[in-house]
Motif scaffolding. Sequence first.
Motif, PDB file in Angstrom:
ATOM      1  N   LYS A  59       0.829  -1.207   0.000  1.00 40.64           N
ATOM      2  CA  LYS A  59       0.000   0.000   0.000  1.00 40.64           C
ATOM      3  C   LYS A  59       0.863   1.257   0.000  1.00 40.64           C
ATOM      4  CE  LYS A  59      -3.422   2.329   2.981  1.00 40.64           C
ATOM      5  NZ  LYS A  59      -2.512   3.306   3.616  1.00 40.64           N
ATOM      6  N   GLU A  60       1.872   1.276   0.843  1.00 45.18           N
ATOM      7  CA  GLU A  60       2.730   2.456   0.943  1.00 45.18           C
ATOM      8  C   GLU A  60       3.518   2.672  -0.351  1.00 45.18           C
ATOM      9  OE1 GLU A  60       1.983   0.948   5.092  1.00 45.18           O
ATOM     10  OE2 GLU A  60       2.407   0.076   3.127  1.00 45.18           O
ATOM     11  N   ILE A  61       3.942   1.586  -1.000  1.00 47.15           N
ATOM     12  CA  ILE A  61       4.679   1.713  -2.258  1.00 47.15           C
ATOM     13  C   ILE A  61       3.768   2.238  -3.365  1.00 47.15           C
ATOM     14  CG2 ILE A  61       5.863   0.398  -4.077  1.00 47.15           C
ATOM     15  CD1 ILE A  61       7.002  -1.390  -1.836  1.00 47.15           C
ATOM     16  N   ILE A  62       2.526   1.752  -3.403  1.00 46.23           N
ATOM     17  CA  ILE A  62       1.560   2.262  -4.381  1.00 46.23           C
ATOM     18  C   ILE A  62       1.335   3.756  -4.177  1.00 46.23           C
ATOM     19  CG2 ILE A  62      -0.879   2.190  -5.080  1.00 46.23           C
ATOM     20  CD1 ILE A  62      -0.777  -0.839  -4.458  1.00 46.23           C
ATOM     21  N   GLU A  63       1.143   4.158  -2.932  1.00 45.90           N
ATOM     22  CA  GLU A  63       0.895   5.578  -2.637  1.00 45.90           C
ATOM     23  C   GLU A  63       2.095   6.440  -3.002  1.00 45.90           C
ATOM     24  OE1 GLU A  63      -0.162   5.524   1.466  1.00 45.90           O
ATOM     25  OE2 GLU A  63      -2.247   4.899   1.080  1.00 45.90           O
ATOM     26  N   ALA A  64       3.293   5.952  -2.717  1.00 45.24           N
ATOM     27  CA  ALA A  64       4.496   6.723  -3.051  1.00 45.24           C
ATOM     28  C   ALA A  64       4.685   6.828  -4.555  1.00 45.24           C
ATOM     29  CB  ALA A  64       5.720   6.073  -2.403  1.00 45.24           C
ATOM     30  N   THR A  65       4.424   5.736  -5.268  1.00 45.53           N
ATOM     31  CA  THR A  65       4.544   5.749  -6.727  1.00 45.53           C
ATOM     32  C   THR A  65       3.530   6.717  -7.330  1.00 45.53           C
ATOM     33  OG1 THR A  65       5.239   3.432  -6.652  1.00 45.53           O
ATOM     34  CG2 THR A  65       4.594   4.304  -8.792  1.00 45.53           C
ATOM     35  N   THR A  66       2.312   6.710  -6.803  1.00 45.66           N
ATOM     36  CA  THR A  66       1.277   7.639  -7.276  1.00 45.66           C
ATOM     37  C   THR A  66       1.681   9.083  -7.006  1.00 45.66           C
ATOM     38  OG1 THR A  66      -0.428   5.979  -6.852  1.00 45.66           O
ATOM     39  CG2 THR A  66      -1.162   8.255  -7.080  1.00 45.66           C
ATOM     40  N   SER A  75      18.118  12.566   0.563  1.00 41.00           N
ATOM     41  CA  SER A  75      17.155  11.958   1.487  1.00 41.00           C
ATOM     42  C   SER A  75      17.797  10.817   2.270  1.00 41.00           C
ATOM     43  CB  SER A  75      15.940  11.440   0.714  1.00 41.00           C
ATOM     44  OG  SER A  75      15.255  12.500   0.066  1.00 41.00           O
ATOM     45  N   ILE A  76      18.672  10.057   1.613  1.00 42.62           N
ATOM     46  CA  ILE A  76      19.409   8.991   2.307  1.00 42.62           C
ATOM     47  C   ILE A  76      20.334   9.602   3.359  1.00 42.62           C
ATOM     48  CG2 ILE A  76      21.164   7.195   2.016  1.00 42.62           C
ATOM     49  CD1 ILE A  76      19.915   6.687  -0.780  1.00 42.62           C
ATOM     50  N   CYS A  77      21.009  10.690   2.985  1.00 44.46           N
ATOM     51  CA  CYS A  77      21.898  11.370   3.938  1.00 44.46           C
ATOM     52  C   CYS A  77      21.124  11.852   5.158  1.00 44.46           C
ATOM     53  CB  CYS A  77      22.587  12.557   3.264  1.00 44.46           C
ATOM     54  SG  CYS A  77      23.780  12.106   2.006  1.00 44.46           S
ATOM     55  N   ASP A  78      19.935  12.395   4.930  1.00 45.25           N
ATOM     56  CA  ASP A  78      19.118  12.870   6.055  1.00 45.25           C
ATOM     57  C   ASP A  78      18.809  11.718   7.014  1.00 45.25           C
ATOM     58  OD1 ASP A  78      19.131  15.369   4.880  1.00 45.25           O
ATOM     59  OD2 ASP A  78      17.142  15.157   3.969  1.00 45.25           O
ATOM     60  N   LEU A  79      18.491  10.547   6.453  1.00 44.12           N
ATOM     61  CA  LEU A  79      18.196   9.380   7.288  1.00 44.12           C
ATOM     62  C   LEU A  79      19.423   8.937   8.074  1.00 44.12           C
ATOM     63  CD1 LEU A  79      16.257   6.974   8.050  1.00 44.12           C
ATOM     64  CD2 LEU A  79      17.309   5.740   6.132  1.00 44.12           C
ATOM     65  N   VAL A 125      10.965   6.217  -5.896  1.00 42.77           N
ATOM     66  CA  VAL A 125       9.856   5.722  -5.069  1.00 42.77           C
ATOM     67  C   VAL A 125      10.303   5.655  -3.607  1.00 42.77           C
ATOM     68  CG1 VAL A 125       8.385   3.728  -4.570  1.00 42.77           C
ATOM     69  CG2 VAL A 125       8.750   4.442  -6.949  1.00 42.77           C
ATOM     70  N   VAL A 126      11.474   5.068  -3.376  1.00 44.89           N
ATOM     71  CA  VAL A 126      11.997   4.992  -2.007  1.00 44.89           C
ATOM     72  C   VAL A 126      12.309   6.386  -1.486  1.00 44.89           C
ATOM     73  CG1 VAL A 126      13.866   4.140  -0.545  1.00 44.89           C
ATOM     74  CG2 VAL A 126      12.885   2.651  -2.294  1.00 44.89           C
ATOM     75  N   GLY A 127      12.858   7.247  -2.341  1.00 41.52           N
ATOM     76  CA  GLY A 127      13.136   8.625  -1.930  1.00 41.52           C
ATOM     77  C   GLY A 127      11.876   9.337  -1.472  1.00 41.52           C
ATOM     78  N   THR A 128      10.777   9.111  -2.174  1.00 45.62           N
ATOM     79  CA  THR A 128       9.492   9.687  -1.773  1.00 45.62           C
ATOM     80  C   THR A 128       9.079   9.166  -0.410  1.00 45.62           C
ATOM     81  OG1 THR A 128       8.820   9.858  -4.101  1.00 45.62           O
ATOM     82  CG2 THR A 128       7.069   9.947  -2.445  1.00 45.62           C
ATOM     83  N   MET A 129       9.295   7.875  -0.169  1.00 46.15           N
ATOM     84  CA  MET A 129       8.935   7.277   1.117  1.00 46.15           C
ATOM     85  C   MET A 129       9.843   7.769   2.239  1.00 46.15           C
ATOM     86  SD  MET A 129       8.165   3.426  -0.303  1.00 46.15           S
ATOM     87  CE  MET A 129       7.506   2.734   1.213  1.00 46.15           C
ATOM     88  N   LEU A 130      11.074   8.114   1.908  1.00 46.61           N
ATOM     89  CA  LEU A 130      11.965   8.719   2.903  1.00 46.61           C
ATOM     90  C   LEU A 130      11.476  10.120   3.263  1.00 46.61           C
ATOM     91  CD1 LEU A 130      15.440   7.632   1.481  1.00 46.61           C
ATOM     92  CD2 LEU A 130      14.524   6.983   3.713  1.00 46.61           C
TER      93      LEU A 130
END
Length: 445
Positions: A22-29, A63-67, A315-320
């Motif tokens: 669900k979260e991946i679908i939402e991020a892709t959208t 975004s990875i650096c922020d994490l 997609v992962v960047g959006t989720m971050l």
Amino acid sequence: MASQECLNFFKGYATLSLLPAKEIIEATTELLSPESRDYDQDRDNRHPLIYGSDEGSRWVRQSICDLTNDAFQLKECVKSKPDYINLTSGASYGILNLLAQTTLPHTGYTRQAFIISPTYFLINEAFVDAGFGDKITAIKELEDSIDLEALKERLEYFDSIHDKEDHSKDHKIINAPGAEKLKKIYKYVLYMVPTFSNPGGRTYSLESRKQVIEIARKHDMLIISDDVYDLLNYEQSLDSLPHPMPRLTFLDRESYAGGDEGFGNTISNATFSKVVAPGLRFGYQESVNKNLVSQLSRGGANASGGTPSQLNSMVVGTMLKNGECTRILQHSRAVYKERCQILYDCIKKCLPSQTEYTLQTGGYFSWVTLPDGYNCREICAILMEKHNVIIPDGSWFEVVGDPKGWDTRSCRLSISFLSADQIERGIKIWGDECKEYALSHNLKF
């Protein structure tokens, strides 16, 4: 056996119900719904559906650096920066590109590879593919370190037999004609999983990390650190990001004295396969400065197609950026922590009294050693044949060409795939078979 439930302690990926569809679908959208994004024409980022930049999207790297800066609580001088990161299609392919770009075993320039034993069983093939088939030495994992004395002894030995060789022309093999900057090729390479290791489940101490970096600097050795489990910490509070042991690359950067032209002696090979989902095939590598990761991003495959996971990285960047990665990590840690406790309690209750096992405090895997007299390989074979319970014995985790006899008493257990109830049932069956084995072999249970 076909009608029996399969209880598979081998699988090293998350239970399907934990995968965040669900979260991946939402991020892709969220990523693809706008007609355009403000970075679509930016050469450092580009549109999500076209070839990416060689290094990968800069906003994703940020975004990875922020994490990581938040999780590892890094000092200003050590903080991750986008220029220090190269995006990959996951840790496994990251290793292949890394070995192709930084080692040259075929001519003997890179003298030997060292792999910590017991090891992640599939890493052997990557080193064989890279030309190290007859140049791999196993270095034993200890309680909170590796056998540093054995590593130093073997390095000195290989130095003594190779130091007079002439490899002055070797760089022509691995550099394109007319290359402006020669690639950094290392004389040695060491592979390890220093935090919640696979398969041992161990975490190496701060002092041992610093020591192995000093050894690497002395002998021109690259340390490949598979940093894939360190955020899966079950000891620390589940209400916030964990604060893991510093990665070797952060320690290398903190004491780095190689100047602007240097490359350092560490590479952090990381992935989002354990934090989000392995099917995304997205990860990253980080080094002390921009030089080594820039070299990795300029390889032939990246030059041809750009970063290998352009869409999925965004997609992962959006989720971050929207916080979903942190929420997914928080939920996974809570589930895995419960499973670890169930596994520990069941082992203490069901397996022989002198079984060596400690509570798993992070990652996917832990290591079990049965008492003397019990043959783990034989018992695991019985479990699979009679009960459809799959537990890999230690033979799976040997370093190719340099076995240490792990199959006799040890095996690896995964908490990532089976539910708590399934773990409990599987360990009880294992214990029952150990009881029978003890009776038939006149052993103490």
